[in-house]
Design a protein around this motif. Sequence first.
Motif, PDB file in Angstrom:
ATOM      1  N   ASP A  76      88.675  17.417 104.465  1.00  0.00           N
ATOM      2  CA  ASP A  76      90.071  17.707 104.135  1.00  0.00           C
ATOM      3  C   ASP A  76      90.133  18.881 103.153  1.00  0.00           C
ATOM      4  OD1 ASP A  76      92.826  17.429 104.153  1.00  0.00           O
ATOM      5  OD2 ASP A  76      92.867  15.629 102.909  1.00  0.00           O
ATOM      6  N   VAL A  77      91.261  19.561 103.144  1.00  0.00           N
ATOM      7  CA  VAL A  77      91.556  20.606 102.158  1.00  0.00           C
ATOM      8  C   VAL A  77      92.909  20.254 101.563  1.00  0.00           C
ATOM      9  CG1 VAL A  77      91.926  23.062 101.748  1.00  0.00           C
ATOM     10  CG2 VAL A  77      90.286  22.339 103.488  1.00  0.00           C
ATOM     11  N   LYS A  78      92.957  20.131 100.233  1.00  0.00           N
ATOM     12  CA  LYS A  78      94.198  19.750  99.541  1.00  0.00           C
ATOM     13  C   LYS A  78      94.611  20.867  98.591  1.00  0.00           C
ATOM     14  CE  LYS A  78      93.167  14.860  99.762  1.00  0.00           C
ATOM     15  NZ  LYS A  78      93.073  13.609  99.038  1.00  0.00           N
ATOM     16  N   SER A  79      95.900  21.195  98.630  1.00  0.00           N
ATOM     17  CA  SER A  79      96.395  22.258  97.746  1.00  0.00           C
ATOM     18  C   SER A  79      97.636  21.831  96.959  1.00  0.00           C
ATOM     19  CB  SER A  79      96.694  23.525  98.552  1.00  0.00           C
ATOM     20  OG  SER A  79      97.666  23.262  99.535  1.00  0.00           O
ATOM     21  N   GLY A  80      97.914  20.541  96.908  1.00  0.00           N
ATOM     22  CA  GLY A  80      99.042  20.051  96.109  1.00  0.00           C
ATOM     23  C   GLY A  80      98.797  20.285  94.625  1.00  0.00           C
ATOM     24  N   ASN A  81      99.830  20.561  93.864  1.00  0.00           N
ATOM     25  CA  ASN A  81      99.774  20.841  92.426  1.00  0.00           C
ATOM     26  C   ASN A  81      99.020  22.126  92.090  1.00  0.00           C
ATOM     27  OD1 ASN A  81     101.260  18.500  91.772  1.00  0.00           O
ATOM     28  ND2 ASN A  81      99.384  17.284  91.868  1.00  0.00           N
ATOM     29  N   SER A  82      98.950  23.038  93.034  1.00  0.00           N
ATOM     30  CA  SER A  82      98.273  24.315  92.832  1.00  0.00           C
ATOM     31  C   SER A  82      99.146  25.257  92.004  1.00  0.00           C
ATOM     32  CB  SER A  82      97.994  24.965  94.188  1.00  0.00           C
ATOM     33  OG  SER A  82      97.449  26.249  94.024  1.00  0.00           O
ATOM     34  N   ILE A  83      98.491  26.194  91.310  1.00  0.00           N
ATOM     35  CA  ILE A  83      99.244  27.232  90.601  1.00  0.00           C
ATOM     36  C   ILE A  83      99.822  28.239  91.584  1.00  0.00           C
ATOM     37  CG2 ILE A  83      97.958  27.014  88.441  1.00  0.00           C
ATOM     38  CD1 ILE A  83      96.442  29.604  89.285  1.00  0.00           C
ATOM     39  N   ILE A  84      99.351  28.194  92.843  1.00  0.00           N
ATOM     40  CA  ILE A  84      99.869  29.075  93.892  1.00  0.00           C
ATOM     41  C   ILE A  84     101.145  28.448  94.446  1.00  0.00           C
ATOM     42  CG2 ILE A  84      99.414  30.154  96.132  1.00  0.00           C
ATOM     43  CD1 ILE A  84      97.701  31.227  93.794  1.00  0.00           C
ATOM     44  N   ASN A  85     102.258  29.156  94.310  1.00  0.00           N
ATOM     45  CA  ASN A  85     103.550  28.654  94.782  1.00  0.00           C
ATOM     46  C   ASN A  85     103.794  28.967  96.252  1.00  0.00           C
ATOM     47  OD1 ASN A  85     103.794  29.654  91.814  1.00  0.00           O
ATOM     48  ND2 ASN A  85     105.274  28.001  92.003  1.00  0.00           N
ATOM     49  N   LEU A  86     103.221  30.055  96.728  1.00  0.00           N
ATOM     50  CA  LEU A  86     103.466  30.496  98.098  1.00  0.00           C
ATOM     51  C   LEU A  86     102.140  30.888  98.743  1.00  0.00           C
ATOM     52  CD1 LEU A  86     105.476  31.267 100.348  1.00  0.00           C
ATOM     53  CD2 LEU A  86     105.673  33.501  99.276  1.00  0.00           C
TER      54      LEU A  86
END
Length: 158
Positions: A76-86
């Motif tokens: 899996d790859v998770k990107s929730g709560n990232s500093i990247i907004n877009l």
Amino acid sequence: MIKNLKILKYILLLSIFHFPFSIVPVFAADVFVLPESNDLAAGEFYEAKIFLSSSETVNAIEGKILFSENNLNIEDVKSGNSIINLWIEKPKKNEGGLISFSGITPGGYIGKEGYLFTVIFKAGSADSGQVELKDVAVLKNDGYGTPAKVELKHSVYK
């Protein structure tokens, strides 16, 4: 008197050329994988968390992650709560042990350990593996898209 003037000019000249370079800070963005190392056991799950630290405001990042495909399988790859907004290209597995990513954060980011995303691997064997950052570019939030100096830190699984 003339000798003193020559010495004064020499000191002034040295000061002018040395002073600006001695106070110019070196800004760099660090992109790194945590944990940096881990013991690899067949069938176990491992999280490789990707972070960005920067001493100046940056607003865009892109890059690739190479991993040992023969003994690390992406679960899996998770990107929730990232500093990247877009996310322009959300982190995802490509062919041949490669993950590509590209994103921006309007307004910019400055700080330590800014979370980007996590890759969850499952070990296929107890052989060593590596998670390597490659072709990473970070752009300054200066209105010109000036590239920031980037230092990369990889992760090794043993």
